[in-house]
Scaffold this active site. Structure first.
Site, PDB file in Angstrom:
ATOM      1  N   HIS A 496       0.828  -1.206   0.000  1.00  0.00           N
ATOM      2  CA  HIS A 496       0.000   0.000   0.000  1.00  0.00           C
ATOM      3  C   HIS A 496       0.868   1.264   0.000  1.00  0.00           C
ATOM      4  O   HIS A 496       0.684   2.155  -0.835  1.00  0.00           O
ATOM      5  CB  HIS A 496      -0.915  -0.009   1.227  1.00  0.00           C
ATOM      6  CG  HIS A 496      -1.747   1.226   1.388  1.00  0.00           C
ATOM      7  ND1 HIS A 496      -3.074   1.279   1.040  1.00  0.00           N
ATOM      8  CD2 HIS A 496      -1.441   2.466   1.864  1.00  0.00           C
ATOM      9  CE1 HIS A 496      -3.551   2.491   1.280  1.00  0.00           C
ATOM     10  NE2 HIS A 496      -2.575   3.232   1.791  1.00  0.00           N
ATOM     11  N   GLU A 497       1.780   1.348   0.944  1.00  0.00           N
ATOM     12  CA  GLU A 497       2.588   2.556   1.042  1.00  0.00           C
ATOM     13  C   GLU A 497       3.466   2.755  -0.185  1.00  0.00           C
ATOM     14  O   GLU A 497       3.738   3.885  -0.588  1.00  0.00           O
ATOM     15  CB  GLU A 497       3.433   2.532   2.321  1.00  0.00           C
ATOM     16  CG  GLU A 497       2.623   2.596   3.598  1.00  0.00           C
ATOM     17  CD  GLU A 497       1.699   3.799   3.668  1.00  0.00           C
ATOM     18  OE1 GLU A 497       2.035   4.853   3.081  1.00  0.00           O
ATOM     19  OE2 GLU A 497       0.637   3.693   4.298  1.00  0.00           O
ATOM     20  N   HIS A 500       1.713   4.750  -2.752  1.00  0.00           N
ATOM     21  CA  HIS A 500       1.902   6.196  -2.580  1.00  0.00           C
ATOM     22  C   HIS A 500       3.253   6.631  -3.141  1.00  0.00           C
ATOM     23  O   HIS A 500       3.371   7.693  -3.771  1.00  0.00           O
ATOM     24  CB  HIS A 500       1.846   6.559  -1.097  1.00  0.00           C
ATOM     25  CG  HIS A 500       0.477   6.543  -0.505  1.00  0.00           C
ATOM     26  ND1 HIS A 500      -0.560   7.304  -0.988  1.00  0.00           N
ATOM     27  CD2 HIS A 500      -0.025   5.864   0.562  1.00  0.00           C
ATOM     28  CE1 HIS A 500      -1.636   7.104  -0.245  1.00  0.00           C
ATOM     29  NE2 HIS A 500      -1.341   6.236   0.690  1.00  0.00           N
ATOM     30  N   HIS A 503       3.162   6.989  -6.798  1.00  0.00           N
ATOM     31  CA  HIS A 503       2.444   8.212  -7.149  1.00  0.00           C
ATOM     32  C   HIS A 503       3.396   9.415  -7.118  1.00  0.00           C
ATOM     33  O   HIS A 503       3.340  10.299  -7.984  1.00  0.00           O
ATOM     34  CB  HIS A 503       1.284   8.406  -6.167  1.00  0.00           C
ATOM     35  CG  HIS A 503       0.181   9.275  -6.666  1.00  0.00           C
ATOM     36  ND1 HIS A 503      -0.934   9.551  -5.919  1.00  0.00           N
ATOM     37  CD2 HIS A 503       0.002   9.951  -7.824  1.00  0.00           C
ATOM     38  CE1 HIS A 503      -1.752  10.331  -6.596  1.00  0.00           C
ATOM     39  NE2 HIS A 503      -1.203  10.594  -7.756  1.00  0.00           N
TER      40      HIS A 503
END
Length: 708
Positions: A496-497, A500, A503
Site C-alpha cells: 500500500h505505502e 503512494h 504516485h
C-alpha cells in the site's frame, strides 16, 4: 496510507514550496540548510544536520519568503501569470528545504528538542501562511488574472494552476474584512498549537500506556522470542524482571490475537481504549473540545455551517450529505456482517466452555480460531514466508518492475537518520534514474504510529527537481540475528505505502503545487490501494513468498487458503473503520453552538445514532487518539479510504479485464493517472482513465456486503 500529515509539513504545503534565486541570506554558510544539498537529487545531508540547525533555518526561511512575497505583491508591473503565479511557485527555497526535513523527521525520528521546537514553530508557521494568503495586494493580482483567465492563452496545466490559486486564497480567507482576517489569524495560530499538542499527547500516551506484567506465564500464547523482547523492553524502561508490551496507535493490538490469558487481554484492551481520556498529563479531552469549537468557528467565519462543509467542498465528495449517504449505506450491512461473525465466535467460546460473552478483547483471539476451523488455516502459518527483505526486494520491487519496468539498486553511501533506514536508486524502464526511495520500516519509541509516505523532494519540471520519497512502517524490530517476519496486514501495508511512493515517483508535472500526491484527500488513497492487488498476485507471490529458513515456496494449498479467506472478518474490518469515519464526521459537522461538554458521552451517542455501537467492535480510533483527524490532514476526511476504495476496486477489475500484470496496463495507468498529480479535476482524471465513472459493485463484492 495512514498519511497523518504533520502540522509543520501541512503548514508549509499551504505556503509555497520549492525554489528560485534566494534573497541575500543571513544564515551562516555552516548551516546545512543554507544552500541546496549537493547530494544526488537534493537528498538531505542527514549526517550534517544537527538539532540546533533547524530554528535559525526556519526563521531565515520565513524572512526570505516574506521578502519574496512582498516583492510579488508590490510589483509595479501589471500582473502576469509569470510575475505572479509562477513567481509564487518559485518562492521559498530555504523554507521548503528545512520544512521538508523537519516535518518528516518530526514523525519518523523525533526527540525532546524537536517537540519543543514543533510547539514553538507551529503558530509561527500558521502566521506565516496567513501573511501570504491574507495579503490583499497579492490576492488582487491573483484575482485580476483569474477574472481574465480565458483570455490569457494558458496551457491546461497553467490555467488549472491559476484556478487553484484563486480557490486556495478564497478558502484561506482572502475575501474577508480586515477585522475578520485578524480573527482568522488568531484562530489558525491557536489551531496549530492545539493540533501539535494533540499529536504529542498521543505519542507520549502510547508510551505511557504500555502493558506491564510481572510473569512470563501471563504472556502465554506469545512466542518465547516475543516474550524475551517484552522482557528487554521492560528492562530498557527501568523495570528489570517485568515484561512490557507497547501499545500501537490503533484500538486493536496485535498481541490480542495470541494472548491466552483473558484477564491480560482485557487489561491490554482497556489500556488501549482509555488513551487520552482518563485524566493525567496526556489527556486529550479538552484539546478535542477546543479543536472542535475552533474549527467550527473558523468555518462559520468563512461562511460555512460546519468545518466538514468547509473541508469537503474542496474534495471529490463535495459535501457532507454525500459522505453521510455513503457511510450510512455501508453501516447496516457491515454491522450485520460483524454480528454474524460475532455469533460464530461466540459458538467457539461456548464450545470451549469459556463461560463469558464475546467482548472487544476477545475478537482477534477467537476469530483466528474460527478462521482455522473454517479454512484449516492459521495466520501465523504465513509469517515464515513473509520475511521483510524478501517482501520488499522480491515482492514490492518485483511487482513494480513487471508492471512499470522499474529497477532498484540499493546504495549505502548516502547518509540516513537511523541505522535501520535503507536507500535505493530507482531507474525507469529506459535505464534513466527516476527517483531515490527511502525505506524506514521498523517501529521506534520516537516514531509516530501507523504507516505513511512522504516526499523530501518533489518532482517539478519548472524547478528541475526529481523525487526523493520515503515509506514509513511500524514493524516490531526482532532481536539481533532474528528474521523480520511480517503479518499479512504488514505485508499488505508495505505494498500500500509503495503505491503512494509510486504516485510521487511517477509525477510528471510542471508546477510544484501539483506534484505527486498533491491531489484531493479523498483521492490520494486510491493509487496506493490499487498497488495492494499485487501482494497476492500468484506471479508476485511466487517470487517473494519463500520460507525464510529453507527457501521453499509457499505451498499452493496455503496460498489457496489465503485467497479463500480474503473476505473473512470483513464485517469487523468495515465496521471498525466506519465507526471511526462516522466519529470524524460527527465532530466536524457540528455548528458553533453544538459543541458538547463531554467527549466520551458525545462519542457514545454518535456511534449509537449511526447504528455502529456494537461493543465487540470498537472504532479503529477513538476520539482522543484519532490523530488522523485531530492532528493531521484528514479532518472530516477519514471517509476517504472507503471513498477511494470504490475507485480502487473498479480499477482492479480493469486490470483483470485487460490481462492483469502486463506492462501495457501499467504504462497506461501511469500515463493517465499516476503521472498527472493534481493537474486536473481528480474525478475527470478517473473518467479519462476508465472511460466512465467507477461502479460500486466491485467494492461491495470485495467487502462481502453483497450477501443478504
Amino acid at each position: 496510507m495512514n498519511r497523518t500529515n504533520l502540522i509543520i509539513a501541512a503548514s508549509i504545503a499551504a505556503v509555497f514550496s520549492v525554489a528560485q534565486a534566494e534573497p541575500a541570506s543571513l544564515l551562516p554558510a555552516s548551516n546545512p540548510f543554507a544552500k541546496p544539498s549537493t547530494l544526488p537529487f537534493g537528498y538531505p545531508a542527514f549526517d550534517k544536520i544537527k538539532n540546533e540547525d533547524y530554528a535559525p533555518a526556519f526563521e531565515e526561511g520565513m524572512r526570505q519568503n516574506a521578502i519574496e512575497i512582498e516583492a510579488i505583491a508590490n510589483n509595479k508591473a501589471a500582473p502576469t501569470f509569470d510575475n505572479t503565479i509562477v513567481a509564487m511557485e518559485k518562492s521559498g527555497q530555504l523554507l521548503s528545504r528545512v520544512s521538508s526535513v523537519f516535518g518528516n523527521l518530526s514523525g519518523a525520528n523525533t526527540n525532546d528538542i524537536f517537540k519543543a521546537l514543533e510547539r514553538e514553530l507551529s503558530p509561527k508557521l500558521a502566521a506565516h501562511s496567513d501573511a501570504i494568503r491574507l495579503n490583499s495586494k497579492l490576492y488582487a493580482r491573483v484575482k485580476a488574472l483569474f477574472d481574465k483567465r480565458d483570455k490569457l492563452h494558458l496551457d491546461a496545466e497553467s490555467k488549472y494552476l491559476l484556478e487553484r490559486y484563486n480557490t486556495d486564497f478564497v478558502r484561506a480567507g482572502a475575501q474577508l474584512s480586515d477585522a475578520d482576517k485578524a480573527k482568522l489569524k488568531s484562530m489558525n495560530a491557536e489551531l496549530a498549537k492545539l493540533q501539535t499538542t494533540f499529536a504529542q499527547n498521543v505519542l507520549e500516551e502510547a508510551n505511557a500506556s504500555a502493558l506491564v506484567v510481572d510473569t512470563r506465564e501471563e504472556l502465554a500464547g506469545m512466542s518465547d522470542k516475543a516474550i524475551d523482547a517484552a522482557a528487554a523492553a521492560a528492562k530498557a524502561k527501568g523495570q528489570d524482571g517485568k515484561f512490557l508490551i507497547p501499545v500501537v496507535n490503533t484500538t486493536g493490538q496485535a498481541s490480542l490475537a495470541v494472548l491466552t490469558n483473558r484477564a491480560v487481554r482485557e487489561k491490554l484492551m482497556a489500556l488501549s481504549l482509555a488513551r487520552g481520556s482518563h485524566g493525567g498529563k496526556f489527556d486529550n479531552t479538552q484539546v478535542v473540545l477546543s479543536l472542535a469549537k475552533l474549527r467550527a468557528e473558523k468555518a462559520a467565519l468563512l461562511g460555512y455551517p460546519s468545518f466538514a462543509a468547509y473541508s469537503l467542498e474542496d474534495q471529490t465528495a463535495h459535501d457532507p450529505e454525500a459522505v453521510n449517504k455513503m457511510l450510512s449505506e455501508f453501516a447496516r450491512p457491515a454491522v450485520a456482517n460483524a454480528k454474524k461473525e460475532g455469533a460464530e465466535i461466540q459458538q467457539v467460546i461456548d464450545k470451549e466452555k469459556g463461560g463469558f460473552q464475546l467482548a472487544a478483547q476477545d475478537w482477534s483471539f477467537y476469530s483466528d480460531k474460527v478462521r482455522a476451523e473454517r479454512f484449516n488455516f492459521d495466520q501465523n502459518q504465513l509469517r515464515p514466508y513473509f520475511e521483510l527483505n524478501n517482501v520488499i526486494t522480491n515482492g514490492v520491487f518485483y511487482a513494480a518492475n513487471k508492471v512499470y519496468g522499474l529497477t532498484f539498486k540499493e546504495r549505502k553511501d548516502l547518509p540516513v537518520y537511523d541505522p535501520d533506514v535503507r536507500v535505493w536508486d530507482v531507474f525507469d524502464a529506459d535505464g534513466k534514474q527516476l527517483a531515490i526511495f527511502i525505506g524506514d520500516y521498523y517501529a521506534r519509541s520516537n516514531k509516530r504510529g501507523g504507516a505513511w509516505m512522504n516526499a523530501y523532494v518533489s518532482q517539478s519540471s519548472l524547478m528541475g527537481t526529481h523525487p526523493v520519497v520515503a515509506n514509513h512502517l511500524n514493524i516490531p524490530k526482532p532481536n539481533p540475528g532474528e528474521p523480520t517476519l511480517l503479518t499479512y496486514d504488514e505485508l499488505r501495508t508495505a505494498f500500500h505505502e509503495f503505491g503512494h511512493a509510486l504516485h510521487g515517483m511517477f509525477s510528471n508535472v510542471k508546477y510544484p503545487r501539483f506534484s505527486g500526491t498533491r491531489v484531493p484527500r479523498d483521492f490520494v488513497e486510491f493509487p496506493s490501494q490499487v498497488n495492494e492487488m499485487w501482494s497476492v498476485d500468484p506471479a508476485v507471490l511466487a517470487n517473494y513468498a519463500k520460507h525464510y529458513q529453507t527457501g521453499a515456496p509457499m505451498p499452493q494449498e496455503l496460498l489457496d487458503k489465503v485467497i479463500a479467506s480474503k473476505k473473512f472478518n470483513e464485517g469487523f474490518r468495515t465496521t471498525e473503520y466506519l465507526a471511526a469515519s462516522i466519529l470524524d464526521q460527527k465532530w466536524h459537522q457540528l455548528g458553533v453552538s453544538q459543541i458538547p461538554s463531554d467527549v466520551l458521552s458525545f462519542e457514545a451517542k454518535s456511534l449509537k445514532d449511526a447504528g455502529v455501537d456494537y461493543a465487540p467492535v470498537p472504532p479503529r480510533y477513538r476520539t482522543t487518539y484519532f490523530s488522523h483527524v485531530f492532528a493531521g490532514g484528514y479532518s472530516a476526511g477519514y471517509y476517504g479510504y472507503l471513498w477511494s476504495e470504490k475507485l480502487d476496486a473498479d480499477t482492479v477489475d480493469w486490470f483483470t479485464e485487460n490481462g492483469g500484470m502486463q506492462r501495457k496496463n501499467g504504462d497506461y495507468f501511469r500515463k493517465m493517472l499516476l503521472s498527472k498529480g493534481g493537474t486536473m479535476d481528480a474525478m475527470q482524471m478517473y473518467r479519462n482513465f476508465r472511460g466512465r465513472d467507477a461502479k460500486i459493485e466491485p467494492l461491495l463484492e470485495r467487502r462481502g456486503l453483497t450477501e443478504k
